[in-house]
Each structure stands twice: as C-alpha cells, then as structure tokens.
Design a protein around this motif. Sequence first.
Motif, PDB file in Angstrom:
ATOM      1  N   ARG A 395       0.822  -1.214   0.000  1.00 42.09           N
ATOM      2  CA  ARG A 395       0.000   0.000   0.000  1.00 42.09           C
ATOM      3  C   ARG A 395       0.852   1.259   0.000  1.00 42.09           C
ATOM      4  O   ARG A 395       0.559   2.232  -0.707  1.00 42.09           O
ATOM      5  CB  ARG A 395      -0.943  -0.033   1.203  1.00 42.09           C
ATOM      6  CG  ARG A 395      -1.935  -1.195   1.127  1.00 42.09           C
ATOM      7  CD  ARG A 395      -2.856  -1.212   2.308  1.00 42.09           C
ATOM      8  NE  ARG A 395      -3.663  -0.008   2.306  1.00 42.09           N
ATOM      9  CZ  ARG A 395      -4.404   0.384   3.350  1.00 42.09           C
ATOM     10  NH1 ARG A 395      -4.364  -0.327   4.451  1.00 42.09           N
ATOM     11  NH2 ARG A 395      -5.139   1.455   3.284  1.00 42.09           N
ATOM     12  N   GLN A 396       1.936   1.274   0.779  1.00 40.98           N
ATOM     13  CA  GLN A 396       2.817   2.437   0.771  1.00 40.98           C
ATOM     14  C   GLN A 396       3.531   2.560  -0.579  1.00 40.98           C
ATOM     15  O   GLN A 396       3.696   3.665  -1.104  1.00 40.98           O
ATOM     16  CB  GLN A 396       3.834   2.338   1.901  1.00 40.98           C
ATOM     17  CG  GLN A 396       3.242   2.376   3.298  1.00 40.98           C
ATOM     18  CD  GLN A 396       2.537   3.690   3.591  1.00 40.98           C
ATOM     19  OE1 GLN A 396       2.860   4.724   3.036  1.00 40.98           O
ATOM     20  NE2 GLN A 396       1.565   3.648   4.487  1.00 40.98           N
ATOM     21  N   LEU A 397       3.949   1.431  -1.137  1.00 34.49           N
ATOM     22  CA  LEU A 397       4.599   1.454  -2.442  1.00 34.49           C
ATOM     23  C   LEU A 397       3.620   1.914  -3.518  1.00 34.49           C
ATOM     24  O   LEU A 397       4.004   2.650  -4.443  1.00 34.49           O
ATOM     25  CB  LEU A 397       5.148   0.063  -2.776  1.00 34.49           C
ATOM     26  CG  LEU A 397       5.983  -0.057  -4.056  1.00 34.49           C
ATOM     27  CD1 LEU A 397       7.219   0.836  -3.973  1.00 34.49           C
ATOM     28  CD2 LEU A 397       6.380  -1.507  -4.294  1.00 34.49           C
ATOM     29  N   GLY A 398       2.360   1.507  -3.408  1.00 32.26           N
ATOM     30  CA  GLY A 398       1.354   1.954  -4.363  1.00 32.26           C
ATOM     31  C   GLY A 398       1.175   3.454  -4.344  1.00 32.26           C
ATOM     32  O   GLY A 398       1.034   4.098  -5.395  1.00 32.26           O
ATOM     33  N   ASN A 399       1.206   4.041  -3.150  1.00 29.25           N
ATOM     34  CA  ASN A 399       1.085   5.499  -3.042  1.00 29.25           C
ATOM     35  C   ASN A 399       2.295   6.189  -3.665  1.00 29.25           C
ATOM     36  O   ASN A 399       2.159   7.166  -4.412  1.00 29.25           O
ATOM     37  CB  ASN A 399       0.951   5.895  -1.575  1.00 29.25           C
ATOM     38  CG  ASN A 399       0.680   7.376  -1.398  1.00 29.25           C
ATOM     39  OD1 ASN A 399      -0.084   7.970  -2.165  1.00 29.25           O
ATOM     40  ND2 ASN A 399       1.272   7.985  -0.401  1.00 29.25           N
ATOM     41  N   ALA A 400       3.486   5.684  -3.376  1.00 30.04           N
ATOM     42  CA  ALA A 400       4.706   6.295  -3.910  1.00 30.04           C
ATOM     43  C   ALA A 400       4.763   6.192  -5.430  1.00 30.04           C
ATOM     44  O   ALA A 400       5.034   7.179  -6.131  1.00 30.04           O
ATOM     45  CB  ALA A 400       5.932   5.630  -3.288  1.00 30.04           C
ATOM     46  N   LEU A 401       4.505   4.999  -5.965  1.00 31.14           N
ATOM     47  CA  LEU A 401       4.526   4.834  -7.411  1.00 31.14           C
ATOM     48  C   LEU A 401       3.396   5.597  -8.079  1.00 31.14           C
ATOM     49  O   LEU A 401       3.553   6.126  -9.187  1.00 31.14           O
ATOM     50  CB  LEU A 401       4.439   3.344  -7.770  1.00 31.14           C
ATOM     51  CG  LEU A 401       5.645   2.489  -7.393  1.00 31.14           C
ATOM     52  CD1 LEU A 401       5.380   1.020  -7.716  1.00 31.14           C
ATOM     53  CD2 LEU A 401       6.903   2.963  -8.112  1.00 31.14           C
TER      54      LEU A 401
END
Length: 515
Positions: A395-401
């Motif tokens: 979820r954090q990676l999804g926000n960053a990407l």
Amino acid sequence: MRKWAPLTAVCLGAFMLLVDVTIVTVALPDIAADTHTGFADLQWVMDVYALALAALLLGAGSLADRVGRRRVYTAGLVVFALASLACGLATGPATLIGFRAVQGIGGAAMFATTMALLSATYQGRDRAVAFGVWGAVNGAAAAAGPVLGGLLTEHAGWRWIFFVNVPLSALAVLVTQRFVRESKAGRAGRFDPPGLVTFTLGAAALTYGLIRVAEDGWTGTLPLLCFGVALAAFAAFIRVEATSAHPMVDLTLFRSPVFSGIMAASLLLSGAAFSYLLYVSLWLQSARGLGPVSAGLVLLPLSLAAFAVSAAAGRFLHGRSPRPVIGTGLLLIGVGAALQALLLDPGDGGLALLPGLVLTGLGVGAATPLLASVAMGAVPPTRAGMAGGALNTARQLGNALGIAVLGVVFHSGLEHGLGPAGDLAGPLASGQGAALTAARPALATAIDQGFVTGLRDTFLASAVLGLLGALVAFLTLRTPRTPLPTQRTGEGGPAQSQPQVDGGTPGGNSSPAGV
C-alpha cells in the motif's frame, strides 16, 4: 490512567506518523516558494517518506521481534523527532528530501511495532478496546492531515508541520519508557539485510526514474539508468529471497492467487485513491487562489466518507464474501476518479470535485476493512505477520509509485493544456501559478485551462488504476466468506485481525496512503 498510558503512547506515535503521510500535501506550494523546489523535488518530498515506510516495515518488524519492540518503537520516536526538526530547518530541497527519508525510517520503526505493543500489553476486553481506539486514531489522522497541515501552514508557516512533531515525540518517549513494558517474540526470525537493501534500491530507483520522466522523457538518460538499476535490484531481491533460509518475504506465498491478488489490489487502491491529491492541492492553491486551510477542507470529504463507511463495516459486512466487497469498493474508487474528470471544467472550483471525492471515499471505506483479513487468511498462520507486513508495504509502495506515475500524466496534460505557453508547465507544477498570474494577468485563462487539462488526464489515469484493481479483485479473490476483524480504521486503514505476537513481523498494521 496508568492502565491506558501504553495505549496513549502508541496512539501518539501512530497519529504523528500517519498524519505526516498527508499533512505535507497542502503545504507544498509554500515549501516550493520558500526553498526554490522544482516539480520533481516536490514529488520526491512526498514519495521518499512513503518509500521509506514501504521498504523498511518488514525489516523493522523482524528487528523489533529480536531486540525488543519497546526499544525499537522508542528509537523510532527519537529518529522521527530529530528528522522532523531537521526538515523544519531545511533551507533547500536536497536537505528536506534527505531528512524526509530519515523521518520515514523512524516512522517505519514505529509503524512496525504499534500493534504488537498493544497486543503484548492488553488482554481480553481491554485488548479489543485498545485496538478500537487505535483504529479510531488512524482514521482521525487520515482526516486531520490536510486540515491540520493547512492550519499550521497558513497561520504559523510550513515549517511547523514538522516542528509540531518534536514535543509530541518527546511526550510519547516519556510515556513509553515509564509505562510500556518490553516484549520480544518467542521465535523471532532473522534480520534480512540483503533483501532489505535490494528491495529498497529497486523501489527507490523505479520511483525516481518515473519522477524524472516528466522532465526528461521516457528515453532520457537518467530515467533509463534508473529503470536499469531497478530491474537489476529487483532481480537480485528475488534471487536473495528465493535462496534465503530466513527471507524478508517468503516468495512462495505469491503462488496463492488470492495472496497475489490482494497485494496487487492493495497497491492499485492506494495509487488510485490518494496519489492524485498532491496535484489537486497544487491546482487549488496555484490556479484557484485558495489558501492551505481551504485546500485542506476541499480534500476532507474523501477522508470523512471513508471513515464513516469503514466504521459501519463491522455491522454490515460481517460474514460477507470479500470478493464483491473489495471489488465493488475499487470499482467505486475508479468511478469516483472518472466522475471528477467528467465534472471539472475551466473556471470551476473545488466544489466540482465533491461528488467524485465522496464516491472515492465510499469505495475506500468499503474495500479496506477486509484487505488485512484476506491477506492473512490466504497464508499459513505462521506467516500471518509476514502477510500483514507485505500488505502495508504494497500500500505504501502503491502510493509512492502512484504519485510518480500520475505526475508524468499531470505534467504532460498541463503542458498540452497551456498551448503556446507550454514552457510554463514546470513553474506551474512547482506551485508558482499564483505568482505567474499576478505578474501576467493575461495568462490566467491559459493557466486555468492547463491545470484543468492536467487534472482531467490525472483523474482518468486514476480511474484506470481503480478499475484495474476491481478487475484483479473480482478475478482472484475466490475465497470463502471471511469474518470481518473487530478493529476499525478510517481512510486507507483497514480493520485488523489479531496480530501475531509470538514471532515474525506484527501483522495487519495498516495506514491511510498516502497515504
């Protein structure tokens, strides 16, 4: 009072680290003006914090299991406070970005230990109460971030969105040291430095490469170099994890279509629902002339709708199959983004976004409460903690990407919408719209058209991400009915199953995405 002091200490830390995911959003134009920050650096200010959380959550959880959760949580608070102080004192983008990364490291240490500390401290009914309060604090942090950021930025200056963390962290450290007892896992897994380093390098290189595409193009030397590094790092990560006796992530878990599907759906949910808010904030303040507080209030309906729906989820979604619930939630997120693209016209204000923001919030509130329980239900009980940590990483990676990918779309649309004034896309994307309009009033119409075109394209790209997530959910989540966990959270923060406290990373710890 002594009984609930540990809960107070944990909730203070959780509130700070989750607020800092979104509090920066409405302060970006002021940050850009004060520190002479360009568009790419503005994105990196947001992304580097989320990346640090994504990359270090699993490693921090394993470390805490071995050396002590109170010790790691306290260390995280100290690092977070010092980094916040340094961010507030930053005079240029490089310093600010660097200490935002350090702030994310501290946040990851706090994030990875909160649920395990509560589980080790409370039992029975008290545990249920503690997790209920913790979930409510998560939801409140998601809703308060943009508004609190607006208030501090408008009335005290943007630096205070960071300075405010220092006394709160000091209080949390004092309460933690006095009232929270130490706990460790009985069967703690080994720390996995090679996996941690290769995953962090791959995620950072991929994100930075996407950020640079907006200015250098897809064939630019720097983006291509970053993509090459990311590919090599992820290949190394897969090899390391596949051959390690104690991997950070057991890759065999992805053999389950349900587990793979929930990871992909979680990543797409964060990217579709939250990543475009940065660009909405730039438009509201640079093109429409709103102050930070007003801009924060425009974004508030999404958080409030998500919090209201997730709070009611326990009563209405209990015992339902997760596939239609999560799939429909992602479908609503996609439709909400598309509705914002449809309703936004030149000359409109933030009110035009209200129906789409509310619909998106409804989708977030419907989809997120089941994410953690499905992820942990798809793996053996001994891997539940790892599954919960992987979910949060996704979820954090999804926000960053999402911020990086949508930044490419927004910048391209802005440049196209400006027409002959396309060379102003860079300054406008860096929050200089108000200054340019004041200096050259004749450009006001072109600037408004450019921002609207960029936002429409961004909303449509978000809609595609949401609809793709819905498709993934409907195709992969073929599971029996899954009981809904008893804890509740707000925007982006799913209700959680009971964390694993006897070994592995504390599971199910979740946040808003932005969160």
